[in-house]
Write an enzyme that holds these catalytic residues in place. Sequence first.
Site, PDB file in Angstrom:
ATOM      1  N   ASP A 198       0.829  -1.207   0.000  1.00  0.00           N
ATOM      2  CA  ASP A 198       0.000   0.000   0.000  1.00  0.00           C
ATOM      3  C   ASP A 198       0.868   1.265   0.000  1.00  0.00           C
ATOM      4  O   ASP A 198       1.784   1.381   0.824  1.00  0.00           O
ATOM      5  CB  ASP A 198      -0.875  -0.033   1.259  1.00  0.00           C
ATOM      6  CG  ASP A 198      -1.901   1.074   1.304  1.00  0.00           C
ATOM      7  OD1 ASP A 198      -2.778   1.109   0.425  1.00  0.00           O
ATOM      8  OD2 ASP A 198      -1.832   1.908   2.227  1.00  0.00           O
ATOM      9  N   GLU A 252       1.832  -0.230  -4.874  1.00  0.00           N
ATOM     10  CA  GLU A 252       0.893   0.830  -5.268  1.00  0.00           C
ATOM     11  C   GLU A 252       1.726   2.100  -5.345  1.00  0.00           C
ATOM     12  O   GLU A 252       2.408   2.448  -4.379  1.00  0.00           O
ATOM     13  CB  GLU A 252      -0.226   0.990  -4.244  1.00  0.00           C
ATOM     14  CG  GLU A 252      -1.278   1.968  -4.734  1.00  0.00           C
ATOM     15  CD  GLU A 252      -2.173   2.530  -3.626  1.00  0.00           C
ATOM     16  OE1 GLU A 252      -3.283   2.963  -3.947  1.00  0.00           O
ATOM     17  OE2 GLU A 252      -1.753   2.554  -2.451  1.00  0.00           O
TER      18      GLU A 252
END
Length: 553
Positions: A198, A252
């Site tokens: 993330d 990401e």
Amino acid sequence: MPARDHLDDVLIYQIYPKSFRDGDGDGVGDLRGIIEGLPYIADLGVKWIWLSPIFASPMADNGYDVSDYTAINPLFGSMADFEDMVAAGKKHGIRFILDIALNHTSSAHPWFQAAVQDAHSPYRDWYHFRPAGAPANNWQSIFGGPAWSIAGDNGLQYLHLFDTSQPDLNWENPAVRAAIYQAMRFWLDKGIGGFRLDVVTVISKPPGLPDAPNPRPEALYPMLCRGPRLQEFLREMHREVFAHYDGLAIGEAPGVDPALAAKLVDPADPMLDLLYHFDLVAPARDAHGDWDRIAFKQVFSSWDSGIGSRGVNTIVLSNHDLGRVVSRFGDALGFLRESAKALQALVILSRGVPFIYQGDELGVPNTPFTRLEEIDDVWAKTTYRLKREAGASEDAAFAAAAAMTRDHARTPFAWDGSRHGGFTQAPAPWLKLHPDFASFHRAAQDNDEDSPLAFARALIALRQSDALWQRGTFTDLVPRDHDVFLFARRLDGREARVIINLRSCPAEAPEHLPIDRQDGLLLSNYRQPGSHEMLRPWEVRIWEVRVGDPAAP
Ligand code: NOJ
């Protein structure tokens, strides 16, 4: 890290666990539900599932706020359920990629609690704290408002790039990094297929956390992803974690550009296997707006050439943070099925690892939310509050929240036409289903050979059966065309083409088109044969150029 070739047939299906399938009847999706859903995923032809977070969490941001990195959130099940899920996946040839939020923890994490409670705790240095006073710098949180909040009674400030309940970890501290790597190894030892990391590109903050020239989130991301130690941290993570396992590292990467991305996924200097960016979604962030087709196509080409053929690109048009793809890029009102299929073709047949978000294969559109109480998303609620504080009426503030809420993507998956779409046996699901689910649920599409689901299966089978689609070069043949996307994929003297009318009105074809199998047509989203010269709304045709054709390479 697997060699580049091992990425050829990777295609990733993202599951949002809370919304996929409820196996224990509490109204919330869970790991048992995922096990029940595996045959469906296997049938699609998918071998890799990315699961949005399942670690222990107070769920302020639905799991992107972790309170224990090595425990399963009881809302989703137990460790035994997890192990069963991995084993069940194996039987179907499916591997799981877990989502780890490692830029920040939950404020409920014992590390943060210890840090706040005791000024002498070693955990004080695990986060970015500053003494009481004016905000330590001008950064804005991605969710709105200042990126600094106060913890405890003495005015101590801490940095949070996201919600106030998501304090940023201090990656400068080697103990922080070691703890995260240890947690990653814990899950890899259990046989998972890797991690989706993330917002990994913002872990290295500029020394001293100086004011930003432009503190708005859109400008902060590109600044932060150039943090001085990002590449060093990623190399270290590879060395400490991924080098020892057969698992993918997928970052990401908001804010990266193709040049930086090419470095981060270069197999010669191992950091990440793949990363995904948001440039492709930028042209159509809002639903039902007109959007710039030429700019959109340019992003495909610039990323394709930017990554080149050393690393591997990704094709991401949707996820749990965005409105439904068909409502942003397609025409959910006039040509739902046609545009859903056209967008699938674009994602699955361009060059790069395709990401399919749950429900895209059914053509699920955005949900008409009618009341604030129907919305769960912390970002949308913050938007509502900030609008109200700035003087907007309740209606205007609600309209803004309903337009941007990430809940469009999070409405429960509709499995059949029964109550709550067969998602749950509970009296009510945690979030309402799309009110029109009866017209697109999975069971209705399962045996309908004209459905978006059937088209998704055919596209995936096509991609997975032929190296041309996995590895062939990508060329946009009509980059200046305002309506049509026509691209070629070429490998070893062979060539295939995909043409897509990106509009809800007929479009002139830039070249003579095949109309049936004898002409080399492989797939189309219209049953009735079309013409050689015109494309119908959102029509897609896919064909292999025959040697000897005038159009052959
Ligand atoms: C990106 C995730 O996709 C999003 O859902 C989350 O809110 C933020 N990172 C913060 O973890």
